[in-house]
Each structure stands twice: as structure tokens, then as C-alpha cells.
Design a protein around this motif. Structure first.
Motif, PDB file in Angstrom:
ATOM      1  N   SER A   9      -1.590   7.264   8.825  1.00 11.69           N
ATOM      2  CA  SER A   9      -2.655   6.266   8.847  1.00 11.69           C
ATOM      3  C   SER A   9      -3.529   6.506  10.066  1.00 11.69           C
ATOM      4  CB  SER A   9      -2.054   4.859   8.927  1.00 11.69           C
ATOM      5  OG  SER A   9      -3.076   3.880   9.066  1.00 11.69           O
ATOM      6  N   ASN A  10      -4.855   6.311   9.900  1.00 10.32           N
ATOM      7  CA  ASN A  10      -5.744   6.417  11.062  1.00 10.32           C
ATOM      8  C   ASN A  10      -6.539   5.131  11.293  1.00 10.32           C
ATOM      9  OD1 ASN A  10      -7.816   6.532   9.153  1.00 10.32           O
ATOM     10  ND2 ASN A  10      -8.551   8.539   9.750  1.00 10.32           N
ATOM     11  N   ILE A  11      -6.157   4.045  10.620  1.00 10.75           N
ATOM     12  CA  ILE A  11      -6.782   2.732  10.799  1.00 10.75           C
ATOM     13  C   ILE A  11      -5.668   1.699  10.965  1.00 10.75           C
ATOM     14  CG2 ILE A  11      -8.129   0.906   9.676  1.00 10.75           C
ATOM     15  CD1 ILE A  11      -9.564   3.083   8.119  1.00 10.75           C
ATOM     16  N   ASN A  12      -5.746   0.907  12.031  1.00  7.51           N
ATOM     17  CA  ASN A  12      -4.710  -0.106  12.253  1.00  7.51           C
ATOM     18  C   ASN A  12      -3.336   0.533  12.035  1.00  7.51           C
ATOM     19  OD1 ASN A  12      -3.770  -2.640  12.909  1.00  7.51           O
ATOM     20  ND2 ASN A  12      -4.129  -3.515  10.888  1.00  7.51           N
ATOM     21  N   GLN A  13      -3.162   1.671  12.695  1.00  7.92           N
ATOM     22  CA  GLN A  13      -2.072   2.593  12.390  1.00  7.92           C
ATOM     23  C   GLN A  13      -0.678   1.975  12.408  1.00  7.92           C
ATOM     24  OE1 GLN A  13      -4.701   3.068  14.473  1.00  7.92           O
ATOM     25  NE2 GLN A  13      -5.185   5.240  14.738  1.00  7.92           N
ATOM     26  N   THR A  14      -0.329   1.311  13.495  1.00  9.91           N
ATOM     27  CA  THR A  14       1.036   0.787  13.611  1.00  9.91           C
ATOM     28  C   THR A  14       1.339  -0.225  12.511  1.00  9.91           C
ATOM     29  OG1 THR A  14       1.005   1.178  15.999  1.00  9.91           O
ATOM     30  CG2 THR A  14       2.671  -0.346  15.173  1.00  9.91           C
ATOM     31  N   ASP A  15       0.418  -1.159  12.288  1.00  7.15           N
ATOM     32  CA  ASP A  15       0.641  -2.176  11.247  1.00  7.15           C
ATOM     33  C   ASP A  15       0.742  -1.544   9.863  1.00  7.15           C
ATOM     34  OD1 ASP A  15       0.637  -4.206  13.121  1.00  7.15           O
ATOM     35  OD2 ASP A  15      -1.422  -4.822  12.718  1.00  7.15           O
ATOM     36  N   ASN A  16      -0.133  -0.580   9.561  1.00  7.93           N
ATOM     37  CA  ASN A  16      -0.124   0.030   8.234  1.00  7.93           C
ATOM     38  C   ASN A  16       1.115   0.875   7.988  1.00  7.93           C
ATOM     39  OD1 ASN A  16      -2.463  -1.133   7.172  1.00  7.93           O
ATOM     40  ND2 ASN A  16      -3.755   0.356   8.204  1.00  7.93           N
ATOM     41  N   ILE A  17       1.571   1.611   8.990  1.00 10.60           N
ATOM     42  CA  ILE A  17       2.804   2.393   8.828  1.00 10.60           C
ATOM     43  C   ILE A  17       3.990   1.447   8.634  1.00 10.60           C
ATOM     44  CG2 ILE A  17       4.460   3.905  10.020  1.00 10.60           C
ATOM     45  CD1 ILE A  17       2.110   5.484   8.904  1.00 10.60           C
ATOM     46  N   CYS A  18       4.050   0.370   9.424  1.00 16.73           N
ATOM     47  CA  CYS A  18       5.154  -0.598   9.278  1.00 16.73           C
ATOM     48  C   CYS A  18       5.155  -1.237   7.895  1.00 16.73           C
ATOM     49  CB  CYS A  18       5.069  -1.669  10.352  1.00 16.73           C
ATOM     50  SG  CYS A  18       5.533  -1.098  11.991  1.00 16.73           S
TER      51      CYS A  18
END
Length: 118
Positions: A9-18
Motif C-alpha cells: 500500500s502507498n496510501i494510509n499505508q499502516t491502516d490499509n495493511i492492517c
């Protein structure tokens, strides 16, 4: 069948990966994720990516599994229009299906720094 997938993910990365990890774990209870790493974009201009891999076992066919991964991407709001703009909410690829290399993980040998996160 033993399977390896990759997430990015390259947008709101941490939240989207979680969020993607949680959705995947609901479908594949035995999934195990690697540590996440930050990588530089390859082939596009964008913010850094947050990436990880997952290993799981499934009885699904390769085609069925890919459809589920794409459905999770769509559920999270990812689409081709965003990709064309260089915005990757979540990208989930099937990399290894049994002994078959389906898609290489291009970021594994190109990461800029490693952070244990999420």
C-alpha cells in the motif's frame, strides 16, 4: 496447497495493511504474515510503500484464490483508476501457488529500509 501472497500500500499505508491482514485472517485462519517493510516505489512516482508477505494453506484453486484476493482489494476501495493515478490503497498478489511461481515479488530485493511494524 501451500501459498505465498504479498501485500502493498502507498496510501494510509499502516491502516490499509492492517485492515487487509484482518480481512485475510478472517478467510484464511492459518495465515502467517511477515514483518512489514517500507520500500521505495518501483516504476511509479508515489509515497513509499508498506509491504509484507503472507503464507497460508488452502484447498482453493489458483483461480478461486486470485478472485478472493481481488475481491478484498475491491472491498477496500482499490481499483484500476486509482492504480493509473499511482494510488495503491491495497495490492494483494498471489506469488507462489504450491511449487509454481505465479508472480515475483519485485520489492523484496529493492527495499530501502526495514521497519518492524503493524
Amino acid at each position: 496447497m501451500k501459498v505465498k501472497i504479498s501485500l502493498g500500500s502507498n496510501i494510509n499505508q499502516t491502516d490499509n495493511i492492517c485492515k487487509a491482514k484482518k480481512l485475510l485472517a478472517n478467510i484464511f485462519p492459518d495465515i502467517q504474515f511477515s514483518k512489514t517493510i517500507w520500500t521505495d516505489p518501483i516504476g511509479i512516482k508515489s509515497d513509499k510503500y508498506l509491504n509484507c508477505t503472507g503464507k497460508l494453506t488452502t484447498t482453493l484453486s489458483k483461480k478461486q484464490l486470485i478472485l478472493i484476493l481481488k475481491k478484498i482489494e475491491q472491498t477496500m476501495g482499490d481499483n484500476h483508476t486509482n492504480h493509473k493515478l499511482g494510488k495503491i490503497i491495497i495490492d494483494i498478489d498471489l506469488n507462489i501457488y504450491g511449487t509454481e511461481l505465479v508472480k515475483p515479488i519485485i520489492w523484496q530485493n529493492n527495499h530501502s529500509d526495514v521497519h518492524a511494524k503493524a
